[in-house]
Design a protein around this motif. Structure first.
Motif, PDB file in Angstrom:
ATOM      1  N   THR A   1       0.896  -0.901  -0.097  1.00 27.18           N
ATOM      2  CA  THR A   1      -0.089   0.024   0.229  1.00 27.18           C
ATOM      3  C   THR A   1       1.179   1.146   0.171  1.00 27.18           C
ATOM      4  OG1 THR A   1       0.390  -0.125   2.210  1.00 27.18           O
ATOM      5  CG2 THR A   1      -1.974  -1.110   1.234  1.00 27.18           C
ATOM      6  N   ASP A   2       1.643   1.040   0.052  1.00 28.12           N
ATOM      7  CA  ASP A   2       3.136   2.493   0.371  1.00 28.12           C
ATOM      8  C   ASP A   2       2.742   3.470   1.391  1.00 28.12           C
ATOM      9  OD1 ASP A   2       4.868   3.307  -0.858  1.00 28.12           O
ATOM     10  OD2 ASP A   2       3.992   4.581  -2.005  1.00 28.12           O
ATOM     11  N   ALA A   3       2.311   2.550   2.558  1.00 29.04           N
ATOM     12  CA  ALA A   3       1.969   3.407   3.877  1.00 29.04           C
ATOM     13  C   ALA A   3       3.002   4.045   3.937  1.00 29.04           C
ATOM     14  CB  ALA A   3       1.473   2.425   4.484  1.00 29.04           C
ATOM     15  N   ASP A   4       3.717   5.430   4.694  1.00 33.78           N
ATOM     16  CA  ASP A   4       4.295   5.569   5.751  1.00 33.78           C
ATOM     17  C   ASP A   4       4.785   4.774   6.833  1.00 33.78           C
ATOM     18  OD1 ASP A   4       3.826   9.215   4.386  1.00 33.78           O
ATOM     19  OD2 ASP A   4       4.788   7.105   3.515  1.00 33.78           O
ATOM     20  N   MET A   5       2.976   4.690   7.790  1.00 33.58           N
ATOM     21  CA  MET A   5       3.111   4.084   8.953  1.00 33.58           C
ATOM     22  C   MET A   5       1.806   3.064   8.625  1.00 33.58           C
ATOM     23  SD  MET A   5       1.771   5.819  12.915  1.00 33.58           S
ATOM     24  CE  MET A   5       3.393   6.958  12.702  1.00 33.58           C
ATOM     25  N   VAL A   6       2.255   1.772   9.089  1.00 28.42           N
ATOM     26  CA  VAL A   6       1.441   0.637   9.855  1.00 28.42           C
ATOM     27  C   VAL A   6       1.719   0.077  11.339  1.00 28.42           C
ATOM     28  CG1 VAL A   6       0.857  -1.368   8.947  1.00 28.42           C
ATOM     29  CG2 VAL A   6       2.091  -0.826   8.058  1.00 28.42           C
ATOM     30  N   ILE A   7       0.518   0.465  11.769  1.00 27.66           N
ATOM     31  CA  ILE A   7      -0.055  -0.077  13.536  1.00 27.66           C
ATOM     32  C   ILE A   7      -1.240  -1.255  13.187  1.00 27.66           C
ATOM     33  CG2 ILE A   7      -0.048   2.709  13.892  1.00 27.66           C
ATOM     34  CD1 ILE A   7      -3.150   2.817  14.308  1.00 27.66           C
ATOM     35  N   CYS A   8      -0.568  -1.785  14.514  1.00 27.18           N
ATOM     36  CA  CYS A   8      -1.712  -2.996  14.686  1.00 27.18           C
ATOM     37  C   CYS A   8      -2.572  -3.246  16.047  1.00 27.18           C
ATOM     38  CB  CYS A   8      -0.691  -4.012  14.035  1.00 27.18           C
ATOM     39  SG  CYS A   8       0.825  -4.242  15.610  1.00 27.18           S
ATOM     40  N   ASP A   9      -3.143  -4.058  15.587  1.00 31.46           N
ATOM     41  CA  ASP A   9      -3.938  -4.606  17.415  1.00 31.46           C
ATOM     42  C   ASP A   9      -2.679  -4.696  18.207  1.00 31.46           C
ATOM     43  OD1 ASP A   9      -7.318  -4.827  15.748  1.00 31.46           O
ATOM     44  OD2 ASP A   9      -6.138  -2.784  15.930  1.00 31.46           O
ATOM     45  N   TYR A  10      -3.277  -4.813  19.171  1.00 30.38           N
ATOM     46  CA  TYR A  10      -2.702  -5.580  20.545  1.00 30.38           C
ATOM     47  C   TYR A  10      -3.269  -6.162  21.544  1.00 30.38           C
ATOM     48  CZ  TYR A  10      -2.927  -1.328  23.485  1.00 30.38           C
ATOM     49  OH  TYR A  10      -2.953  -0.217  23.418  1.00 30.38           O
ATOM     50  N   TYR A  11      -2.775  -6.878  22.373  1.00 29.94           N
ATOM     51  CA  TYR A  11      -3.511  -7.890  23.486  1.00 29.94           C
ATOM     52  C   TYR A  11      -3.037  -7.237  24.752  1.00 29.94           C
ATOM     53  CZ  TYR A  11      -5.881 -11.256  20.892  1.00 29.94           C
ATOM     54  OH  TYR A  11      -7.258 -11.753  19.673  1.00 29.94           O
TER      55      TYR A  11
ATOM     56  N   LYS B   1      -7.938   2.950  16.826  1.00 28.27           N
ATOM     57  CA  LYS B   1      -8.549   3.646  16.257  1.00 28.27           C
ATOM     58  C   LYS B   1      -7.729   4.476  15.644  1.00 28.27           C
ATOM     59  CE  LYS B   1     -12.101   1.723  18.463  1.00 28.27           C
ATOM     60  NZ  LYS B   1     -14.003   1.793  19.309  1.00 28.27           N
ATOM     61  N   PRO B   2      -7.055   5.027  14.923  1.00 32.43           N
ATOM     62  CA  PRO B   2      -6.119   6.325  14.271  1.00 32.43           C
ATOM     63  C   PRO B   2      -7.129   6.825  14.464  1.00 32.43           C
ATOM     64  CG  PRO B   2      -5.973   4.382  12.881  1.00 32.43           C
ATOM     65  CD  PRO B   2      -7.077   3.599  13.505  1.00 32.43           C
ATOM     66  N   THR B   3      -6.574   8.707  14.984  1.00 30.98           N
ATOM     67  CA  THR B   3      -7.606   9.676  15.170  1.00 30.98           C
ATOM     68  C   THR B   3      -6.481  11.181  14.045  1.00 30.98           C
ATOM     69  OG1 THR B   3      -6.689   9.997  17.076  1.00 30.98           O
ATOM     70  CG2 THR B   3      -8.685   9.076  17.150  1.00 30.98           C
ATOM     71  N   GLY B   4      -6.915  11.901  13.766  1.00 30.17           N
ATOM     72  CA  GLY B   4      -6.076  13.166  13.754  1.00 30.17           C
ATOM     73  C   GLY B   4      -5.106  12.914  12.400  1.00 30.17           C
ATOM     74  N   SER B   5      -3.754  13.295  12.567  1.00 30.68           N
ATOM     75  CA  SER B   5      -3.032  13.369  11.667  1.00 30.68           C
ATOM     76  C   SER B   5      -3.485  11.376  11.596  1.00 30.68           C
ATOM     77  CB  SER B   5      -1.851  13.670  12.077  1.00 30.68           C
ATOM     78  OG  SER B   5      -1.124  13.084  12.699  1.00 30.68           O
ATOM     79  N   LEU B   6      -3.817  10.283  12.400  1.00 32.69           N
ATOM     80  CA  LEU B   6      -3.100   9.282  11.913  1.00 32.69           C
ATOM     81  C   LEU B   6      -3.984   8.431  10.760  1.00 32.69           C
ATOM     82  CD1 LEU B   6      -1.811   8.383  15.469  1.00 32.69           C
ATOM     83  CD2 LEU B   6      -0.254   8.062  12.948  1.00 32.69           C
ATOM     84  N   LYS B   7      -5.092   9.250  10.870  1.00 32.11           N
ATOM     85  CA  LYS B   7      -6.542   8.772  10.091  1.00 32.11           C
ATOM     86  C   LYS B   7      -5.368   7.982   8.350  1.00 32.11           C
ATOM     87  CE  LYS B   7     -10.010  11.364  11.305  1.00 32.11           C
ATOM     88  NZ  LYS B   7     -11.301  12.142  11.400  1.00 32.11           N
ATOM     89  N   SER B   8      -4.974   8.507   7.861  1.00 36.23           N
ATOM     90  CA  SER B   8      -4.157   8.306   6.858  1.00 36.23           C
ATOM     91  C   SER B   8      -3.253   7.078   6.393  1.00 36.23           C
ATOM     92  CB  SER B   8      -3.106   9.449   5.643  1.00 36.23           C
ATOM     93  OG  SER B   8      -2.097  10.018   6.772  1.00 36.23           O
ATOM     94  N   CYS B   9      -2.989   6.643   7.772  1.00 30.43           N
ATOM     95  CA  CYS B   9      -2.106   5.568   8.314  1.00 30.43           C
ATOM     96  C   CYS B   9      -2.499   4.039   8.102  1.00 30.43           C
ATOM     97  CB  CYS B   9      -1.332   5.475   9.037  1.00 30.43           C
ATOM     98  SG  CYS B   9      -2.372   5.301  10.812  1.00 30.43           S
ATOM     99  N   LEU B  10      -2.042   3.545   7.360  1.00 33.69           N
ATOM    100  CA  LEU B  10      -2.735   1.596   7.286  1.00 33.69           C
ATOM    101  C   LEU B  10      -2.637   0.898   9.083  1.00 33.69           C
ATOM    102  CD1 LEU B  10      -3.331  -0.337   5.454  1.00 33.69           C
ATOM    103  CD2 LEU B  10      -2.324  -0.871   5.631  1.00 33.69           C
ATOM    104  N   LEU B  11      -4.028   0.917   8.958  1.00 31.79           N
ATOM    105  CA  LEU B  11      -4.029  -0.494   9.848  1.00 31.79           C
ATOM    106  C   LEU B  11      -4.619  -1.683   9.913  1.00 31.79           C
ATOM    107  CD1 LEU B  11      -4.742  -0.632  12.878  1.00 31.79           C
ATOM    108  CD2 LEU B  11      -7.243  -0.472  12.870  1.00 31.79           C
ATOM    109  N   TYR B  12      -3.434  -2.592  10.663  1.00 35.15           N
ATOM    110  CA  TYR B  12      -3.479  -3.764   9.835  1.00 35.15           C
ATOM    111  C   TYR B  12      -4.134  -5.050  10.883  1.00 35.15           C
ATOM    112  CZ  TYR B  12      -2.676  -8.333   8.114  1.00 35.15           C
ATOM    113  OH  TYR B  12      -2.656 -10.166   8.016  1.00 35.15           O
ATOM    114  N   THR B  13      -4.927  -5.328  11.158  1.00 32.64           N
ATOM    115  CA  THR B  13      -5.339  -6.279  11.576  1.00 32.64           C
ATOM    116  C   THR B  13      -5.558  -8.074  11.666  1.00 32.64           C
ATOM    117  OG1 THR B  13      -7.336  -4.803  12.890  1.00 32.64           O
ATOM    118  CG2 THR B  13      -7.451  -6.774  13.731  1.00 32.64           C
ATOM    119  N   SER B  14      -4.632  -9.190  12.279  1.00 37.57           N
ATOM    120  CA  SER B  14      -4.261  -9.791  11.617  1.00 37.57           C
ATOM    121  C   SER B  14      -5.586 -10.172  11.697  1.00 37.57           C
ATOM    122  CB  SER B  14      -3.560 -10.511  12.615  1.00 37.57           C
ATOM    123  OG  SER B  14      -3.081 -12.012  12.750  1.00 37.57           O
ATOM    124  N   PRO B  15      -6.012 -11.580  10.876  1.00 35.08           N
ATOM    125  CA  PRO B  15      -6.940 -12.342  10.420  1.00 35.08           C
ATOM    126  C   PRO B  15      -7.465 -13.346  11.338  1.00 35.08           C
ATOM    127  CG  PRO B  15      -5.825 -12.617   8.798  1.00 35.08           C
ATOM    128  CD  PRO B  15      -5.046 -11.659   9.393  1.00 35.08           C
TER     129      PRO B  15
END
Length: 161
Positions: A114-124, A137-151
């Motif tokens: 996705t050519d993302a500048d930042m990738v974040i993930c959920d956690y436990y 749940k990205p907010t503000g300027s992080l809305k454009s980053c990719l959120l990846y959640t392991s399926p």
């Protein structure tokens, strides 16, 4: 995923007084399905056996590099890790964390696809009452980053203490 295997990932681990957890953390990093990473272990003057444990890992696995310094706090330790990293991507792991065996592989694949500048993930998180899933749940300027959640669901049963 093989087309991404040449991308170096730097994993920065600031370490202080974490002897109880550090082996589980470092094992989870060492056992990643993605092979091309370096681990920058910053022993921040830890008074326990963390420094020796880190040295032992670096002797067994050339991807692990140890920097010993006098205690300056977690921010200074992270900065030292950044200054000594070589990877295209950076990941911070705390010494009482552990990461899923495919975490690096999945995050790199999503970032590259996705050519993302930042990738974040959920956690436990874990406490005396068990494991708790935390959704990012990205907010503000992080809305454009990719959120990846392991399926796939994660196995939360383990013994680490």
């Amino acid at each position: 995923m093989e087309e991404y295997n040449n991308i170096l990932v730097s994993i920065i681990v600031p370490i202080y007084n974490a002897e109880k957890y550090i082996t589980y953390c470092l094992d989870s990093i060492q056992n990643q399905s993605y092979p091309n990473f370096e681990v920058i272990l910053i022993d921040d003057g830890s008074p326990d056996k963390c420094g020796k444990i880190c040295d032992d890992y670096s002797k067994k696995d050339s991807r692990f590099k140890v920097i010993h310094q006098t205690n300056g706090g977690v921010s200074q330790a992270r900065q030292k890790g950044l200054e000594n990293s070589s990877g295209k991507y950076l990941i911070h792991v705390d010494p009482d964390d552990w990461i899923d065996p495919t975490m690096l592989e999945e995050l790199i694949q999503k970032a590259e696809e996705t050519d993302a500048d930042m990738v974040i993930c959920d956690y436990y998180t874990e406490d005396n009452f068990g494991s708790h899933y935390v959704q990012q749940k990205p907010t503000g300027s992080l809305k454009s980053c990719l959120l990846y959640t392991s399926p796939r669901p994660r196995d939360t049963e383990r013994s680490r203490m």
